[in-house]
Scaffold this active site. Structure first.
Site, PDB file in Angstrom:
ATOM      1  N   CYS A   1      -6.131  -3.583  -7.539  1.00 54.71           N
ATOM      2  CA  CYS A   1      -7.480  -4.698  -8.464  1.00 54.71           C
ATOM      3  C   CYS A   1      -7.092  -3.798  -9.831  1.00 54.71           C
ATOM      4  O   CYS A   1      -6.252  -3.052 -10.020  1.00 54.71           O
ATOM      5  CB  CYS A   1      -8.205  -3.837  -8.053  1.00 54.71           C
ATOM      6  SG  CYS A   1      -8.554  -1.543  -7.988  1.00 54.71           S
TER       7      CYS A   1
ATOM      8  N   CYS B   1      -8.230   3.298  -3.335  1.00 55.31           N
ATOM      9  CA  CYS B   1      -9.233   3.033  -3.599  1.00 55.31           C
ATOM     10  C   CYS B   1      -9.949   2.396  -3.498  1.00 55.31           C
ATOM     11  O   CYS B   1     -10.658   2.137  -2.093  1.00 55.31           O
ATOM     12  CB  CYS B   1      -8.375   1.594  -4.492  1.00 55.31           C
ATOM     13  SG  CYS B   1      -9.553   0.645  -5.559  1.00 55.31           S
TER      14      CYS B   1
ATOM     15  N   CYS C   1      -9.042  -3.823  -1.988  1.00 54.45           N
ATOM     16  CA  CYS C   1      -8.101  -3.435  -2.817  1.00 54.45           C
ATOM     17  C   CYS C   1      -6.671  -3.468  -2.247  1.00 54.45           C
ATOM     18  O   CYS C   1      -7.080  -2.681  -1.250  1.00 54.45           O
ATOM     19  CB  CYS C   1      -8.083  -2.824  -4.215  1.00 54.45           C
ATOM     20  SG  CYS C   1      -6.841  -1.894  -5.023  1.00 54.45           S
TER      21      CYS C   1
ATOM     22  N   HIS D   1       0.726  -0.647   0.185  1.00 50.35           N
ATOM     23  CA  HIS D   1       0.384   0.110  -0.155  1.00 50.35           C
ATOM     24  C   HIS D   1       0.715   1.260   0.251  1.00 50.35           C
ATOM     25  O   HIS D   1       0.441   2.175  -1.081  1.00 50.35           O
ATOM     26  CB  HIS D   1      -0.829   0.064   1.212  1.00 50.35           C
ATOM     27  CG  HIS D   1      -1.642   1.284   1.361  1.00 50.35           C
ATOM     28  ND1 HIS D   1      -3.182   1.002   1.156  1.00 50.35           N
ATOM     29  CD2 HIS D   1      -1.527   2.595   2.055  1.00 50.35           C
ATOM     30  CE1 HIS D   1      -4.360   2.345   1.553  1.00 50.35           C
ATOM     31  NE2 HIS D   1      -2.768   3.163   1.504  1.00 50.35           N
ATOM     32  N   GLU D   2       2.060   1.524   0.992  1.00 57.12           N
ATOM     33  CA  GLU D   2       2.601   2.205   1.187  1.00 57.12           C
ATOM     34  C   GLU D   2       3.438   2.606  -0.023  1.00 57.12           C
ATOM     35  O   GLU D   2       3.778   3.766  -0.416  1.00 57.12           O
ATOM     36  CB  GLU D   2       3.670   1.970   2.391  1.00 57.12           C
ATOM     37  CG  GLU D   2       2.824   2.816   3.627  1.00 57.12           C
ATOM     38  CD  GLU D   2       1.598   3.756   3.944  1.00 57.12           C
ATOM     39  OE1 GLU D   2       1.379   4.823   3.302  1.00 57.12           O
ATOM     40  OE2 GLU D   2       0.764   3.783   4.762  1.00 57.12           O
TER      41      GLU D   2
ATOM     42  N   HIS E   1       1.759   4.255  -3.351  1.00 57.59           N
ATOM     43  CA  HIS E   1       2.129   6.069  -2.940  1.00 57.59           C
ATOM     44  C   HIS E   1       2.641   6.636  -4.057  1.00 57.59           C
ATOM     45  O   HIS E   1       2.942   7.226  -4.973  1.00 57.59           O
ATOM     46  CB  HIS E   1       0.868   6.392  -1.944  1.00 57.59           C
ATOM     47  CG  HIS E   1       0.355   6.268  -0.927  1.00 57.59           C
ATOM     48  ND1 HIS E   1      -1.016   6.393  -1.749  1.00 57.59           N
ATOM     49  CD2 HIS E   1      -0.457   5.890   0.492  1.00 57.59           C
ATOM     50  CE1 HIS E   1      -2.226   6.200  -0.993  1.00 57.59           C
ATOM     51  NE2 HIS E   1      -1.603   5.871  -0.057  1.00 57.59           N
TER      52      HIS E   1
HETATM   53 ZN   LIG Z   1      -2.873   5.068   1.984  1.00 62.17          ZN
HETATM   54 ZN   LIG Z   2      -8.019  -0.096  -6.267  1.00 64.26          ZN
END
Ligand SMILES: [Zn+2]
Ligand SMILES: [Zn+2]
Length: 182
Positions: free
Chosen positions: A168, A144, A149, A133-134, A137
């Site tokens: 996703c 999202c 996702c 996730h990070e 970015h």
């Molecule tokens: Zn975030």
């Molecule tokens: Zn997504």
């Protein structure tokens, strides 16, 4: 130009298995080579003594100016981190920047009815999701709406446990576009 290699930077963390699991997952999701870099201890000035926590944004700045050669740096730490507007964060990243950061500090809380923390796989999976996730970015991906996702926002552990480590369909296309820009 820095090589298109992602580097996992162990910050005050000694869990080597976890670091290599993160590196493997990064390569799987982003298709960039990823290595675990030299571990370091964070300088004491990044600690907010009043809060007893480390300042996430300042750790990102610390990473971003380091002389490590990889084009993306993902710090992973056991230390508790915060940003001035939040009591704590699981992670923080520079949007389309060089550095991202994940703290494992709060990821070992037991889900209701589970015998965690004996359940290591739950812990590892949370760390992987937050790392992807990070790092997402830093490649320009924003939050999202799809709860499954990996780029879904995670305000608490239930959100993290509900999502996968996968991007996703939509985020995959966004990522491809972002990478083609550079
Ligand atoms: Zn975030
Ligand atoms: Zn997504």
């Amino acid at each position: 130009m820095a090589p298109r290699m992602v580097e996992v930077v162990p910050l005050n963390i000694s869990d080597k298995d976890l670091m290599s699991a993160v590196a493997t997952e990064i390569t799987r999701i982003f298709s960039f080579p990823c290595r675990v870099g030299v571990a370091e201890r964070l300088p004491a000035e990044l600690l907010d003594e009043r809060r007893g926590q480390y300042h996430a944004t300042r750790i990102l700045e610390h990473l971003a100016v380091s002389d490590r050669t990889s084009f993306r740096l993902l710090g992973v730490t056991t230390l508790d981190i915060f940003t001035p507007i939040l009591r704590y964060v699981f992670g923080e990243a520079m949007l389309e920047g060089r550095a991202a950061l994940v703290s494992t500090y709060r990821l070992s809380t037991a889900p209701p009815g589970d015998d965690f923390p004996s359940n290591r796989s739950v812990f590892v999976s949370r760390v992987l999701k937050e790392c992807i996730h990070e790092l997402g970015h830093t490649f320009g991906l924003t939050h999202c709406d799809d709860p499954a996702c990996v780029m879904a926002a995670s305000l608490d552990m239930t959100h993290i446990d509900a999502k996968s480590t996968q991007l996703c369909y939509y985020c995959k296309i966004m990522l491809k576009d972002e990478l083609n820009k550079n």
